[in-house]
Motif scaffolding. Structure first.
Motif, short mmCIF file in Angstrom:
data_model
loop_
_atom_site.label_atom_id
_atom_site.label_comp_id
_atom_site.label_asym_id
_atom_site.label_seq_id
_atom_site.Cartn_x
_atom_site.Cartn_y
_atom_site.Cartn_z
N ALA A 125 27.70 72.36 2.51
CA ALA A 125 28.01 70.97 2.87
C ALA A 125 26.72 70.24 3.23
CB ALA A 125 28.98 70.92 4.04
N ILE A 126 26.76 68.94 3.02
CA ILE A 126 25.66 68.05 3.44
C ILE A 126 26.29 66.96 4.30
CG2 ILE A 126 23.82 66.50 2.71
CD1 ILE A 126 23.85 67.97 0.00
N THR A 127 25.86 66.90 5.54
CA THR A 127 26.43 65.92 6.49
C THR A 127 25.30 65.06 7.04
OG1 THR A 127 28.17 67.48 7.12
CG2 THR A 127 27.80 65.60 8.58
N THR A 128 25.47 63.74 6.95
CA THR A 128 24.49 62.82 7.51
C THR A 128 25.16 61.88 8.50
OG1 THR A 128 24.81 61.25 5.68
CG2 THR A 128 23.05 62.88 5.44
N GLU A 129 24.48 61.60 9.58
CA GLU A 129 24.97 60.66 10.60
C GLU A 129 23.88 59.67 10.94
OE1 GLU A 129 27.85 62.15 13.81
OE2 GLU A 129 26.63 63.91 13.39
N ASN A 130 24.23 58.41 11.04
CA ASN A 130 23.30 57.37 11.43
C ASN A 130 23.93 56.51 12.52
OD1 ASN A 130 21.05 57.63 9.32
ND2 ASN A 130 22.90 57.55 8.06
N LYS A 131 23.20 56.33 13.61
CA LYS A 131 23.72 55.55 14.73
C LYS A 131 22.72 54.49 15.15
CE LYS A 131 26.61 59.26 16.63
NZ LYS A 131 26.90 60.10 17.83
N THR A 132 23.27 53.37 15.57
CA THR A 132 22.43 52.30 16.13
C THR A 132 22.34 52.50 17.63
OG1 THR A 132 23.14 50.77 14.39
CG2 THR A 132 22.16 49.81 16.37
N ASN B 21 21.00 62.19 11.97
CA ASN B 21 21.09 63.64 11.89
C ASN B 21 21.46 64.02 10.46
OD1 ASN B 21 20.74 64.39 14.72
ND2 ASN B 21 22.71 63.40 15.05
N ILE B 22 20.93 65.15 10.01
CA ILE B 22 21.33 65.69 8.72
C ILE B 22 21.47 67.20 8.85
CG2 ILE B 22 18.92 65.82 7.91
CD1 ILE B 22 20.06 65.40 5.06
N ILE B 23 22.56 67.73 8.34
CA ILE B 23 22.81 69.18 8.34
C ILE B 23 23.12 69.60 6.91
CG2 ILE B 23 24.23 71.08 9.20
CD1 ILE B 23 24.83 69.39 11.66
N ILE B 24 22.34 70.54 6.38
CA ILE B 24 22.56 71.05 5.03
C ILE B 24 22.84 72.55 5.12
CG2 ILE B 24 21.55 71.36 2.73
CD1 ILE B 24 19.67 69.03 3.38
N THR B 25 23.97 72.97 4.58
CA THR B 25 24.29 74.39 4.56
C THR B 25 24.42 74.86 3.12
OG1 THR B 25 26.67 74.00 4.68
CG2 THR B 25 25.50 74.29 6.76
N LYS C 86 28.86 58.05 9.20
CA LYS C 86 28.84 59.47 8.87
C LYS C 86 29.32 59.71 7.44
CE LYS C 86 30.50 64.00 10.49
NZ LYS C 86 31.30 64.71 11.53
N ASN C 87 28.55 60.52 6.69
CA ASN C 87 28.93 60.92 5.34
C ASN C 87 28.95 62.44 5.26
OD1 ASN C 87 28.93 58.22 4.50
ND2 ASN C 87 26.77 58.29 3.97
N THR C 88 30.03 62.99 4.69
CA THR C 88 30.15 64.44 4.54
C THR C 88 30.43 64.77 3.07
OG1 THR C 88 31.02 64.67 6.78
CG2 THR C 88 31.36 66.51 5.29
N HIS C 89 29.63 65.70 2.54
CA HIS C 89 29.81 66.14 1.15
C HIS C 89 29.96 67.66 1.14
CE1 HIS C 89 28.29 62.15 -0.06
NE2 HIS C 89 27.38 62.32 0.87
N PHE D 30 22.03 79.77 4.31
CA PHE D 30 20.83 79.01 4.65
C PHE D 30 21.26 77.67 5.25
CE2 PHE D 30 17.19 76.22 3.50
CZ PHE D 30 16.19 76.92 4.19
N LYS D 31 20.58 77.28 6.31
CA LYS D 31 20.95 76.05 7.01
C LYS D 31 19.70 75.26 7.40
CE LYS D 31 23.78 74.41 10.90
NZ LYS D 31 24.62 74.83 12.04
N VAL D 32 19.76 73.96 7.19
CA VAL D 32 18.68 73.06 7.60
C VAL D 32 19.25 72.04 8.57
CG1 VAL D 32 16.97 71.36 6.85
CG2 VAL D 32 17.48 73.33 5.39
N ASN D 33 18.62 71.91 9.73
CA ASN D 33 19.01 70.90 10.72
C ASN D 33 17.90 69.86 10.80
OD1 ASN D 33 21.56 71.75 12.07
ND2 ASN D 33 20.36 73.61 12.41
N GLY D 34 18.26 68.62 10.64
CA GLY D 34 17.27 67.56 10.72
C GLY D 34 17.69 66.46 11.68
N LYS D 35 16.70 65.93 12.40
CA LYS D 35 16.94 64.82 13.32
C LYS D 35 15.89 63.75 13.08
CE LYS D 35 18.98 67.61 17.05
NZ LYS D 35 20.32 67.01 16.93
#
Length: 488
Positions: free
Chosen positions: A396-403, A413-417, A377-380, A431-436
């Protein structure tokens, strides 16, 4: 007593003590020789201006090279060399505006239309067999606004405009194979760049390096450094380029790898090097020393001359443009100056193991970002302030990567606000973007049967008419365009 004297006399015989003295003398001599050799290596070799300069440059280059290598050092990229990689992406959008801004306007309808949009992409890449298939759909709620496919096979890319055009549009690709480069090609590129870098650095004349002692300030600390500077004018730059090209022309391994990554035959690439060399030689004959100079400087400190700061200065007449980069005690800083006036500065501070803070300033804009990084997980968190208008953009920009299953399936997952405010009004627009995403290794790749196609250069007026006519029949798209345009 006589016996004791005899023993003492025997022990005093010079011949009996000489071997021990010789051994001690030899050992002392060896130690002195080693120290002398080390001193010569340090003061003559390691301490020479050119070697200090090259050591610092190469060390910083290696840092960058390692980061580039890490980009391709992951499970998915490694597996994609000989297995298919299938990925599904989904993006949703959410926008909110303060009610008092929407009062008496039609913007609420436009925002509602935007919030009903979602984007989905499905695709499979097969690097080994050099094919791929991707479909993209921009949806409005559950209906398609735009739906198209992109496919690669047999040295061409085909575009499918679903429900709009009865033919596939063909785009022949001259450098088709390069799209499917694996980490082998990445390693070739790294080798080529490193070889070019070495060819130029090795041909810098050692007598042209200037060494001075400088006290500089880094991270609020004043430190003693050794400054090594190499100055170029046009003539000197051409001379170094000529020598570097001559070295590269004779390097068979370089030519082979450079030809591979550029898609050329070795003979063709070598001919291009020869042409470049001839151009440089011709230009060199007609060039004289000019007033414009480029100075490259390295600031080194410590017993082993570790590079802590790097500068490039462009000087012409009385004007100087300077770009500096420093990396000292967990702080990286970049500055751009014009005649001693800072026009841009950026600083990245490592505050703890996985915690970084970035601050950048340019004119009236200031950017701040706090980053917390981990394997999964990375949070900016960021903030942009424009001082003249008091406009603020934060989020904020948050990315999560799971095996999910190693070597088989991965999720992300990516969330951009993004929140915007002006003066005393905060968050007037949100404004919010949700990505999977979901990625699978080894799935089957199915390409459509492309029986009817037209090359993009050969599209006729009738083809354009068919596309536009079908567009007008797409009620969902036409209603969306009408609602958006009516709100503006």
């Amino acid at each position: 007593m006589e016996e004791q004297e005899n023993v003492q006399n025997e022990n005093s015989v010079p011949g009996l003590q000489q071997p021990g003295r010789k051994k001690v003398g030899i050992i002392v001599g060896i130690v002195v020789a080693i120290i002398a050799i080390l001193c010569i290596i340090y003061f003559v070799v390691l301490n020479s201006p050119k070697n200090v300069f090259l050591k610092a440059i190469n060390h910083e280059y290696q840092r960058l090279d390692n980061k580039l290598a890490n980009l391709s050092d992951n499970d998915i990229f490694q597996k994609s060399k000989d297995k298919t990689v299938s990925t599904n992406y989904k993006l949703d959008f959410d926008m909110n505006v303060k009610d008092d801004l929407l009062s008496g306007s039609d913007y609420a309808k436009m925002i509602d239309e935007i919030n009903q949009l979602n984007l989905e992409m499905n695709g499979t890449m097969d690097r080994k067999n050099k094919t791929f298939a991707y479909t993209v759909a921009l949806n409005h709620d559950n209906d398609h606004l735009i739906d198209f496919g992109v496919y690669a096979k047999e040295k061409s890319i085909y575009l499918e405009l679903k429900n709009l055009f009865s033919k596939y549009i063909e785009f022949p690709i001259e450098e088709y194979d390069e799209m499917f480069e694996s980490n082998t090609s990445t390693n070739d590129s790294r080798y080529v760049l490193k070889t070019i870098k070495n060819a130029f650095l090795d041909n810098l004349d050692k007598k042209d390096f200037v060494q001075t002692k400088e006290r500089i300030e880094l991270n609020g600390k004043s430190i003693h450094t050794k400054k090594i500077t190499y100055s170029f004018n046009q003539k000197k730059a051409l001379e170094v380029t000529q020598k570097a090209l001559e070295d590269l022309k004779g390097n068979h391994k370089f030519i082979k790898k450079a030809a591979t990554i550029t898609g050329k035959k070795e003979s063709e690439y070598k001919e291009e090097l020869n042409d470049s060399l001839k151009e440089v030689q011709t230009e060199l004959k007609n060039t004289t020393d000019d007033k414009e100079t480029i100075e490259i400087s390295v600031y080194a400190t410590g017993l082993f001359h570790n590079g802590v700061k790097y500068e490039i200065a462009i000087k012409e007449d009385n004007e100087t443009m300077l770009l500096s980069y420093s990396n000292y005690k967990d702080v990286i800083q970049i500055d751009a100056l014009e005649d001693s006036n800072k026009i841009f500065t950026a600083k990245v501070t490592k505050e703890s193991k996985n915690h970084y803070k970035t601050i950048a300033t340019m004119n009236t804009l200031q950017f701040e970002m706090t980053s917390v990084l981990s394997k999964e997980k990375n949070t900016h968190d960021y903030k942009i302030v424009e001082s003249q208008s008091d406009m603020t953009i934060s989020g904020a920009i948050t990315t999560e990567n799971k095996t999910v299953k190693r070597n088989k399936e991965y999720s992300g997952n990516i969330i951009i606000t993004c929140n915007m405010g002006v003066q005393d009004q905060k968050d007037i627009i949100k404004f919010k973007v949700n990505g999977k995403s979901n990625t699978k290794i080894g799935e089957k790749l199915t390409l459509p049967t492309i029986d009817k196609s037209v090359e993009y250069k050969e599209i006729s007026e009738n083809d354009y008419y068919e596309i536009m006519n079908n567009l007008s029949k797409n009620e969902t798209l036409m209603n969306f365009i009408a609602n958006i345009s009516g709100s503006i």
